[in-house]
Design a protein around this motif. Structure first.
Motif, short mmCIF file in Angstrom:
data_model
loop_
_atom_site.label_atom_id
_atom_site.label_comp_id
_atom_site.label_asym_id
_atom_site.label_seq_id
_atom_site.Cartn_x
_atom_site.Cartn_y
_atom_site.Cartn_z
N GLU A 61 -2.86 -5.34 -6.18
CA GLU A 61 -3.66 -5.15 -4.97
C GLU A 61 -2.78 -4.95 -3.74
O GLU A 61 -3.10 -4.15 -2.86
CB GLU A 61 -4.57 -6.36 -4.75
N PHE A 108 -10.80 -4.34 -9.67
CA PHE A 108 -11.39 -3.11 -9.16
C PHE A 108 -12.72 -2.86 -9.84
O PHE A 108 -12.87 -3.13 -11.04
CB PHE A 108 -10.46 -1.91 -9.41
N HIS A 126 0.82 -1.22 0.00
CA HIS A 126 0.00 0.00 0.00
C HIS A 126 0.85 1.27 0.00
O HIS A 126 0.56 2.23 0.71
CB HIS A 126 -0.96 0.00 1.21
N ARG A 130 -8.27 1.75 -7.33
CA ARG A 130 -8.64 1.02 -6.12
C ARG A 130 -9.55 1.90 -5.27
O ARG A 130 -9.34 3.11 -5.16
CB ARG A 130 -7.37 0.67 -5.35
#
Length: 270
Positions: free
Chosen positions: A126, A190, A102, A268
Motif C-alpha cells: 500500500e 484492494f 507511491h 490499487r
C-alpha cells in the motif's frame, strides 16, 4: 514473521542454475491483467527475486526493475549472472522496500510471497504502489506431473513419493502454497483483485536438471541439513528409479514437468 531460507551459497547456486523464469502461461496471465490496468510501466519491484530470473523477464516491459531479496547470497548470484542494464538488485527484507511512497507501478513476487510477513508486506504494498499500481503474487504448487512417452503415470508416482518423504521437512509457511494462496489473496487490501488457480505450464527438463530442481526445494535443503546421508540416498534412488522407468541411461534425456501455478493479482484504485 518472515522466514529466512535459501540464504546459503550452495542453495543460492542451485537456485541460479535450476530455477526457471516465470513460464509462458503464467506470464500470459500476469501481463494480460496488467495490460488492462497499468497506466505506466516506469518501475517494477520484484520482491524475493532470488537469483533474478523473474527480474530479467520484467525488464522487457518496464523502464526500471529493482529486484530485492533478504538473502545476500541470492543477490550475489543475481548480480553475477548476465542481466539487462535496467535491472538492479538490492539486499533488503520484503517488508522494507528501498523505494519512495507511491512510486511503483508493479510489485511482483514469484514463488516467494509465502515466505513474507504477510500483514507487514501488505502495508508496504500500500505504501509504495502508485494509484492504479498493480501487484502480482504467484507460486508453483505441489501439483506436478512428469511426462515422458507412455511413462507419465509411473514417473509422476515417483515424484509424489519424493514429495511425501520431503514434506515433513517443509517450513510451516508452505501451508500458504498448499491452500493455493487463499490467505494471501484475502489479505490483499484492494477491492479489485482476483486469484487464478488453474495455470499449467510445461517445463522442459533433462533428468539431471530435474534432480537439481528437487535439490533447490527448501524442504530438501532442510532434510539435507538434518540427515545428509538419507537426503543424498533419496536423491540417488530417485534418479535411478526415473532412469529405469524411462528406460534410458543418460541424465541428459529430456522430459517435461507439468506444474500447476497459482496467481494472485490486484490493482490499487486510482
Amino acid at each position: 514473521m518472515a522466514s529466512r531460507l535459501f540464504e546459503g551459497r550452495a542453495h543460492a547456486a542451485f537456485y541460479q542454475k535450476y530455477r526457471f523464469s516465470p513460464p509462458e502461461n503464467l506470464r500470459g496471465a500476469v501481463f494480460a491483467y496488467l495490460g488492462g490496468k497499468l497506466k505506466s510501466f516506469d518501475l517494477a519491484v520484484d520482491v524475493g527475486c532470488g537469483s533474478g530470473q523473474s527480474s530479467c523477464l520484467l525488464a522487457q516491459r518496464f523502464e526500471v526493475v529493482v529486484g530485492t531479496d533478504i538473502s545476500a547470497a541470492q543477490i550475489e548470484e543475481a548480480k553475477r549472472a548476465a542481466h539487462p542494464a535496467n535491472v538492479s538488485y538490492v539486499v533488503c527484507p520484503a517488508e522494507e522496500l528501498p523505494v519512495e511512497d507511491h512510486s511503483v507501478d508493479l510489485i511482483t513476487a514469484f514463488t516467494a510471497a509465502h515466505w513474507f510477513d504477510i500483514p507487514r508486506f501488505m502495508k508496504e504494498v500500500e505504501r509504495v504502489l502508485k494509484p492504479a499500481g498493480c501487484v502480482a503474487l504467484s507460486t508453483n504448487t505441489l501439483d506436478m506431473r512428469l511426462h515422458y512417452k507412455d511413462c507419465t503415470e509411473e514417473l509422476t508416482e515417483v515424484l509424489k513419493e519424493v514429495q511425501e518423504k520431503l514434506f515433513p521437512y517443509a517450513n510451516e509457511k508452505v501451508q500458504f502454497v498448499v491452500s493455493d494462496y487463499k490467505e494471501i489473496f484475502d489479505s490483499l487490501p484492494f477491492r479489485d483483485k482476483e486469484r487464478i488457480l488453474d495455470i499449467v505450464d510445461k517445463i522442459p527438463f533433462s533428468v539431471a536438471d530435474l534432480m537439481g530442481y528437487i535439490q533447490s526445494f527448501s524442504m530438501y535443503q532442510t532434510f539435507l541439513e538434518l540427515q545428509p546421508e538419507a537426503a543424498k540416498s533419496l536423491l540417488q534412488n530417485t534418479e535411478r528409479r526415473i532412469l529405469e522407468v524411462m528406460g534410458v541411461s543418460s541424465l541428459e534425456t529430456q522430459l517435461e514437468l507439468w506444474i500447476r501455478q497459482v496467481c494472485v493479482l490486484g490493482c490499487r484504485s486510482s
